[in-house]
Design a protein around this motif. Sequence first.
Motif, PDB file in Angstrom:
ATOM      1  N   VAL A  99       3.858  -7.840 -34.828  1.00  0.00           N
ATOM      2  CA  VAL A  99       3.346  -9.621 -36.002  1.00  0.00           C
ATOM      3  C   VAL A  99       2.330  -8.810 -37.011  1.00  0.00           C
ATOM      4  O   VAL A  99       2.170  -7.504 -37.307  1.00  0.00           O
ATOM      5  CB  VAL A  99       1.774  -9.062 -34.204  1.00  0.00           C
ATOM      6  CG1 VAL A  99       0.643 -10.327 -35.034  1.00  0.00           C
ATOM      7  CG2 VAL A  99       2.079  -9.648 -33.278  1.00  0.00           C
ATOM      8  N   GLU A 100       2.577  -9.975 -38.123  1.00  0.00           N
ATOM      9  CA  GLU A 100       1.712  -9.365 -38.945  1.00  0.00           C
ATOM     10  C   GLU A 100       0.895  -9.988 -39.154  1.00  0.00           C
ATOM     11  O   GLU A 100       0.811 -11.116 -39.192  1.00  0.00           O
ATOM     12  CB  GLU A 100       3.124 -10.371 -40.124  1.00  0.00           C
ATOM     13  CG  GLU A 100       2.258 -10.273 -42.093  1.00  0.00           C
ATOM     14  CD  GLU A 100       2.839 -11.393 -42.644  1.00  0.00           C
ATOM     15  OE1 GLU A 100       3.996 -11.222 -43.226  1.00  0.00           O
ATOM     16  OE2 GLU A 100       2.232 -12.195 -42.589  1.00  0.00           O
ATOM     17  N   HIS A 101      -0.682  -9.024 -39.975  1.00  0.00           N
ATOM     18  CA  HIS A 101      -1.688  -9.013 -40.119  1.00  0.00           C
ATOM     19  C   HIS A 101      -2.206  -9.809 -41.125  1.00  0.00           C
ATOM     20  O   HIS A 101      -1.195  -8.121 -42.262  1.00  0.00           O
ATOM     21  CB  HIS A 101      -2.416  -7.915 -39.007  1.00  0.00           C
ATOM     22  CG  HIS A 101      -3.995  -7.298 -39.562  1.00  0.00           C
ATOM     23  ND1 HIS A 101      -5.020  -8.107 -38.885  1.00  0.00           N
ATOM     24  CD2 HIS A 101      -4.483  -7.226 -40.635  1.00  0.00           C
ATOM     25  CE1 HIS A 101      -5.941  -7.780 -39.309  1.00  0.00           C
ATOM     26  NE2 HIS A 101      -6.096  -7.544 -40.616  1.00  0.00           N
ATOM     27  N   ARG A 102      -2.852 -10.503 -41.410  1.00  0.00           N
ATOM     28  CA  ARG A 102      -3.261 -10.495 -42.709  1.00  0.00           C
ATOM     29  C   ARG A 102      -4.640 -11.013 -42.928  1.00  0.00           C
ATOM     30  O   ARG A 102      -5.178 -11.755 -41.634  1.00  0.00           O
ATOM     31  CB  ARG A 102      -2.796 -11.942 -43.977  1.00  0.00           C
ATOM     32  CG  ARG A 102      -1.017 -11.882 -44.248  1.00  0.00           C
ATOM     33  CD  ARG A 102      -0.688 -12.890 -44.695  1.00  0.00           C
ATOM     34  NE  ARG A 102       0.678 -12.303 -45.011  1.00  0.00           N
ATOM     35  CZ  ARG A 102       1.303 -12.367 -46.045  1.00  0.00           C
ATOM     36  NH1 ARG A 102       0.291 -11.695 -47.251  1.00  0.00           N
ATOM     37  NH2 ARG A 102       2.717 -12.420 -46.188  1.00  0.00           N
ATOM     38  N   ASP A 103      -5.916  -9.946 -44.114  1.00  0.00           N
ATOM     39  CA  ASP A 103      -6.899  -9.703 -44.102  1.00  0.00           C
ATOM     40  C   ASP A 103      -7.616 -10.803 -45.045  1.00  0.00           C
ATOM     41  O   ASP A 103      -6.956 -10.123 -46.031  1.00  0.00           O
ATOM     42  CB  ASP A 103      -7.638  -9.101 -42.800  1.00  0.00           C
ATOM     43  CG  ASP A 103      -8.046  -7.351 -43.532  1.00  0.00           C
ATOM     44  OD1 ASP A 103      -7.969  -7.965 -44.841  1.00  0.00           O
ATOM     45  OD2 ASP A 103      -6.950  -7.140 -42.954  1.00  0.00           O
ATOM     46  N   SER A 104      -8.531 -10.882 -44.380  1.00  0.00           N
ATOM     47  CA  SER A 104      -9.653 -10.882 -45.908  1.00  0.00           C
ATOM     48  C   SER A 104     -10.204  -9.971 -47.096  1.00  0.00           C
ATOM     49  O   SER A 104     -10.952 -10.146 -47.944  1.00  0.00           O
ATOM     50  CB  SER A 104     -11.041 -11.954 -46.032  1.00  0.00           C
ATOM     51  OG  SER A 104     -11.782 -11.420 -45.472  1.00  0.00           O
ATOM     52  N   LEU A 105      -9.445  -8.461 -46.543  1.00  0.00           N
ATOM     53  CA  LEU A 105     -10.062  -7.626 -46.869  1.00  0.00           C
ATOM     54  C   LEU A 105      -8.788  -7.707 -48.134  1.00  0.00           C
ATOM     55  O   LEU A 105      -8.526  -6.539 -49.487  1.00  0.00           O
ATOM     56  CB  LEU A 105      -9.805  -6.218 -46.630  1.00  0.00           C
ATOM     57  CG  LEU A 105     -11.107  -5.709 -46.453  1.00  0.00           C
ATOM     58  CD1 LEU A 105     -10.818  -5.312 -45.019  1.00  0.00           C
ATOM     59  CD2 LEU A 105     -12.024  -5.281 -46.877  1.00  0.00           C
ATOM     60  N   GLY A 106      -7.519  -8.153 -48.032  1.00  0.00           N
ATOM     61  CA  GLY A 106      -6.302  -8.132 -48.476  1.00  0.00           C
ATOM     62  C   GLY A 106      -5.355  -7.118 -47.986  1.00  0.00           C
ATOM     63  O   GLY A 106      -4.046  -7.060 -48.143  1.00  0.00           O
ATOM     64  N   THR A 107      -5.965  -6.785 -46.715  1.00  0.00           N
ATOM     65  CA  THR A 107      -4.697  -5.859 -46.086  1.00  0.00           C
ATOM     66  C   THR A 107      -3.395  -6.936 -45.616  1.00  0.00           C
ATOM     67  O   THR A 107      -3.341  -7.891 -45.022  1.00  0.00           O
ATOM     68  CB  THR A 107      -5.609  -5.531 -44.178  1.00  0.00           C
ATOM     69  OG1 THR A 107      -6.490  -4.979 -44.850  1.00  0.00           O
ATOM     70  CG2 THR A 107      -4.793  -4.550 -43.547  1.00  0.00           C
ATOM     71  N   VAL A 108      -2.516  -6.803 -45.421  1.00  0.00           N
ATOM     72  CA  VAL A 108      -1.113  -6.719 -45.424  1.00  0.00           C
ATOM     73  C   VAL A 108      -0.390  -6.107 -44.557  1.00  0.00           C
ATOM     74  O   VAL A 108       0.359  -4.630 -45.387  1.00  0.00           O
ATOM     75  CB  VAL A 108      -0.087  -7.816 -46.181  1.00  0.00           C
ATOM     76  CG1 VAL A 108       1.046  -8.744 -45.360  1.00  0.00           C
ATOM     77  CG2 VAL A 108      -1.034  -8.967 -46.561  1.00  0.00           C
ATOM     78  N   ALA A 109      -0.383  -6.013 -42.845  1.00  0.00           N
ATOM     79  CA  ALA A 109      -0.349  -4.395 -42.076  1.00  0.00           C
ATOM     80  C   ALA A 109       0.790  -5.046 -41.085  1.00  0.00           C
ATOM     81  O   ALA A 109       0.407  -6.343 -40.495  1.00  0.00           O
ATOM     82  CB  ALA A 109      -0.963  -3.454 -42.298  1.00  0.00           C
ATOM     83  N   LEU A 110       1.778  -4.867 -40.246  1.00  0.00           N
ATOM     84  CA  LEU A 110       2.205  -4.966 -39.042  1.00  0.00           C
ATOM     85  C   LEU A 110       1.557  -4.379 -38.018  1.00  0.00           C
ATOM     86  O   LEU A 110       1.723  -3.104 -38.008  1.00  0.00           O
ATOM     87  CB  LEU A 110       3.786  -4.355 -38.944  1.00  0.00           C
ATOM     88  CG  LEU A 110       4.643  -5.280 -40.374  1.00  0.00           C
ATOM     89  CD1 LEU A 110       6.120  -4.804 -40.841  1.00  0.00           C
ATOM     90  CD2 LEU A 110       4.443  -6.713 -39.916  1.00  0.00           C
ATOM     91  N   ILE A 111       1.870  -5.119 -37.222  1.00  0.00           N
ATOM     92  CA  ILE A 111       1.184  -4.032 -35.170  1.00  0.00           C
ATOM     93  C   ILE A 111       3.105  -4.047 -34.942  1.00  0.00           C
ATOM     94  O   ILE A 111       3.590  -5.117 -34.740  1.00  0.00           O
ATOM     95  CB  ILE A 111       0.260  -5.582 -34.605  1.00  0.00           C
ATOM     96  CG1 ILE A 111      -0.803  -5.744 -35.643  1.00  0.00           C
ATOM     97  CG2 ILE A 111      -0.197  -4.757 -33.630  1.00  0.00           C
ATOM     98  CD1 ILE A 111      -1.433  -7.049 -34.914  1.00  0.00           C
ATOM     99  N   ARG A 112       3.174  -2.924 -34.332  1.00  0.00           N
ATOM    100  CA  ARG A 112       4.001  -2.217 -33.888  1.00  0.00           C
ATOM    101  C   ARG A 112       3.816  -1.946 -32.677  1.00  0.00           C
ATOM    102  O   ARG A 112       2.836  -0.873 -32.304  1.00  0.00           O
ATOM    103  CB  ARG A 112       5.349  -1.933 -35.007  1.00  0.00           C
ATOM    104  CG  ARG A 112       6.024  -2.026 -35.574  1.00  0.00           C
ATOM    105  CD  ARG A 112       6.538  -1.519 -36.811  1.00  0.00           C
ATOM    106  NE  ARG A 112       6.920  -1.946 -37.970  1.00  0.00           N
ATOM    107  CZ  ARG A 112       7.221  -1.616 -39.357  1.00  0.00           C
ATOM    108  NH1 ARG A 112       5.611  -0.231 -39.532  1.00  0.00           N
ATOM    109  NH2 ARG A 112       7.513  -2.103 -40.340  1.00  0.00           N
ATOM    110  N   PRO A 113       4.767  -2.006 -31.456  1.00  0.00           N
ATOM    111  CA  PRO A 113       4.065  -1.047 -30.748  1.00  0.00           C
ATOM    112  C   PRO A 113       4.127   0.351 -30.765  1.00  0.00           C
ATOM    113  O   PRO A 113       4.896   1.475 -31.164  1.00  0.00           O
ATOM    114  CB  PRO A 113       5.643  -0.837 -29.669  1.00  0.00           C
ATOM    115  CG  PRO A 113       6.616  -2.448 -30.045  1.00  0.00           C
ATOM    116  CD  PRO A 113       6.110  -2.123 -31.466  1.00  0.00           C
ATOM    117  N   GLY A 114       3.114   0.864 -29.391  1.00  0.00           N
ATOM    118  CA  GLY A 114       2.416   2.324 -30.126  1.00  0.00           C
ATOM    119  C   GLY A 114       2.032   2.878 -31.437  1.00  0.00           C
ATOM    120  O   GLY A 114       1.398   3.881 -32.024  1.00  0.00           O
ATOM    121  N   GLU A 115       1.347   1.406 -31.842  1.00  0.00           N
ATOM    122  CA  GLU A 115       0.549   1.418 -33.269  1.00  0.00           C
ATOM    123  C   GLU A 115      -0.768   0.914 -33.095  1.00  0.00           C
ATOM    124  O   GLU A 115      -0.646  -0.156 -32.669  1.00  0.00           O
ATOM    125  CB  GLU A 115       1.590   1.312 -34.445  1.00  0.00           C
ATOM    126  CG  GLU A 115       2.927   2.277 -34.683  1.00  0.00           C
ATOM    127  CD  GLU A 115       3.555   1.765 -35.974  1.00  0.00           C
ATOM    128  OE1 GLU A 115       2.838   0.713 -36.826  1.00  0.00           O
ATOM    129  OE2 GLU A 115       4.723   2.142 -35.817  1.00  0.00           O
TER     130      GLU A 115
END
Length: 336
Positions: A99-115
């Motif tokens: 899953v790709e996560h984007r937020d109003s901090l400017g974060t772009v991060a992936l959610i992966r199994p075990g993380e």
Amino acid sequence: MSNVEAEPAELKCGALVDEGRAAGAPRVEVLSAREVPLGGPRAMRVRRTLPQRSRTLIGAWCFADHYGPTDVPTADGMDVPPHPHTGLQTVSWLFSGEVEHRDSLGTVALIRPGEMNLMTGGYGIAHSEVSTPRTTVLHGVQLWVALPEEHRNADRDFQHHVPEPVRTDGAEIRVFLGSLAGTVSPVRTFTPLVGAEITLEPRATLTLAVDTAFEHGLLVDSGDVRLTGTVLRPAELGHVPCGADALTVENESDSPARVILLGGPPFEEEIVMWWNFIGRSHQDIVKARDDWEASSDRFGAVEGYPGRRLPAPALPNAVITPRRNPSRRRPPVKGT
């Protein structure tokens, strides 16, 4: 993850189960899940075990959604447009998919199994969640933690952690928050918490030393497990009150079983929880909703999501009252 239950039907109360419980073992309250739609125009279905009428929180854990396994090529995956949060932290944990996560901090991060991804809403944050094109099966949990009053307006924050697996007694444990099985997570929280994924080998039994000041919840993803003598089926959550110094989990299946362990000291504050906001009064919720609908700087903007943000649902035609876990019955006073 957005909560579309503006007026949740908290009808399934927990049941205290004694069958098979050994003398002296803590009593387990079994909470059944209800199926609800996830927010967004293509709503996938999730199984929700917290909150319920019988139990609002376990420690500071106030929200637990369990979803999948969903075959994405034959069904819609996750597509949650930008939406707000206040007064809480979100904890994202996957078993499969991405899953790709984007937020109003400017974060772009992936959610992966075990993380684990932990986002602090505090005074206000916005984010989106979209399963990636590489995802074939989507499966995981989304959890929320209520912030205590003194930290309810904390600054926005985002933390990522990959816990090392611990192998012991026929089990593999990944501790993403707090401490368990000799492992301590470095992730910052505002109240003491424990959060861990545990995978049990077929017919394995695991006994874990736990903090007696914590209450605990065990959410079953797969397999039939027995928690301190009480059987829990997939999608059920077993609650154990404070006082236990150990929890015994048995896999009664001929295949691996997977569970999520949550815990913390009882959260003694009353909260008002509506949509994606946690406050202490009805007016807190009204103000947060008004700020979101007005595109206030309070929540910021999520850049890069290909679509519109999620509008807030209408408020109920009643004052939203604070809630907490039901009070325990006090013993009768002598002479009355």
